[in-house]
Design a protein around this motif. Sequence first.
Motif, PDB file in Angstrom:
ATOM      1  N   GLY A  23       9.348  -3.746   4.043  1.00 25.66           N
ATOM      2  CA  GLY A  23       8.231  -4.326   4.781  1.00 25.66           C
ATOM      3  C   GLY A  23       6.922  -3.837   4.212  1.00 25.66           C
ATOM      4  O   GLY A  23       6.874  -3.267   3.113  1.00 25.66           O
ATOM      5  N   LEU A  24       5.865  -4.058   4.956  1.00 27.18           N
ATOM      6  CA  LEU A  24       4.541  -3.596   4.570  1.00 27.18           C
ATOM      7  C   LEU A  24       4.078  -2.541   5.564  1.00 27.18           C
ATOM      8  O   LEU A  24       4.267  -2.698   6.771  1.00 27.18           O
ATOM      9  N   ASP A  25       3.477  -1.472   5.040  1.00 27.31           N
ATOM     10  CA  ASP A  25       2.940  -0.463   5.948  1.00 27.31           C
ATOM     11  C   ASP A  25       1.564  -0.907   6.445  1.00 27.31           C
ATOM     12  O   ASP A  25       1.100  -2.014   6.138  1.00 27.31           O
ATOM     13  N   ASP A  26       0.901  -0.071   7.211  1.00 29.58           N
ATOM     14  CA  ASP A  26      -0.392  -0.430   7.799  1.00 29.58           C
ATOM     15  C   ASP A  26      -1.461  -0.704   6.748  1.00 29.58           C
ATOM     16  O   ASP A  26      -2.439  -1.394   7.017  1.00 29.58           O
ATOM     17  N   ASP A  27      -1.284  -0.155   5.545  1.00 28.59           N
ATOM     18  CA  ASP A  27      -2.246  -0.357   4.463  1.00 28.59           C
ATOM     19  C   ASP A  27      -1.863  -1.515   3.554  1.00 28.59           C
ATOM     20  O   ASP A  27      -2.529  -1.773   2.552  1.00 28.59           O
ATOM     21  N   GLY A  28      -0.762  -2.205   3.861  1.00 22.16           N
ATOM     22  CA  GLY A  28      -0.317  -3.328   3.055  1.00 22.16           C
ATOM     23  C   GLY A  28       0.532  -2.944   1.860  1.00 22.16           C
ATOM     24  O   GLY A  28       0.823  -3.774   1.009  1.00 22.16           O
ATOM     25  N   ALA A  29       0.952  -1.680   1.792  1.00 22.22           N
ATOM     26  CA  ALA A  29       1.814  -1.231   0.696  1.00 22.22           C
ATOM     27  C   ALA A  29       3.276  -1.474   1.068  1.00 22.22           C
ATOM     28  O   ALA A  29       3.653  -1.402   2.237  1.00 22.22           O
TER      29      ALA A  29
END
Length: 87
Positions: A23-29
Amino acid sequence: MVDFSEELSQAADSLAVCVALIGLDDDGALCVVACNDRFLRLSGTADVGERAFSVALDALVADSAPSGFIAALHACMMAPGEPQAPQ
């Protein structure tokens, strides 16, 4: 949000395949939300502690995944609508 990463990891361990939920973390990584032991062995990671997820995807596969794959996966995750094949 309820954390199902341990249950997902246990279910994936029962399969004879490498499985990772990305998935994507809160920073979009890109990050691995859950995975089975086969995926960890494939990535060359013996252990990530007490299955402390989520783990940055780069931390697990930086040396083994082609850079184009990581870039295409990130573009796919960021694109609205249906996933598209990498160009």
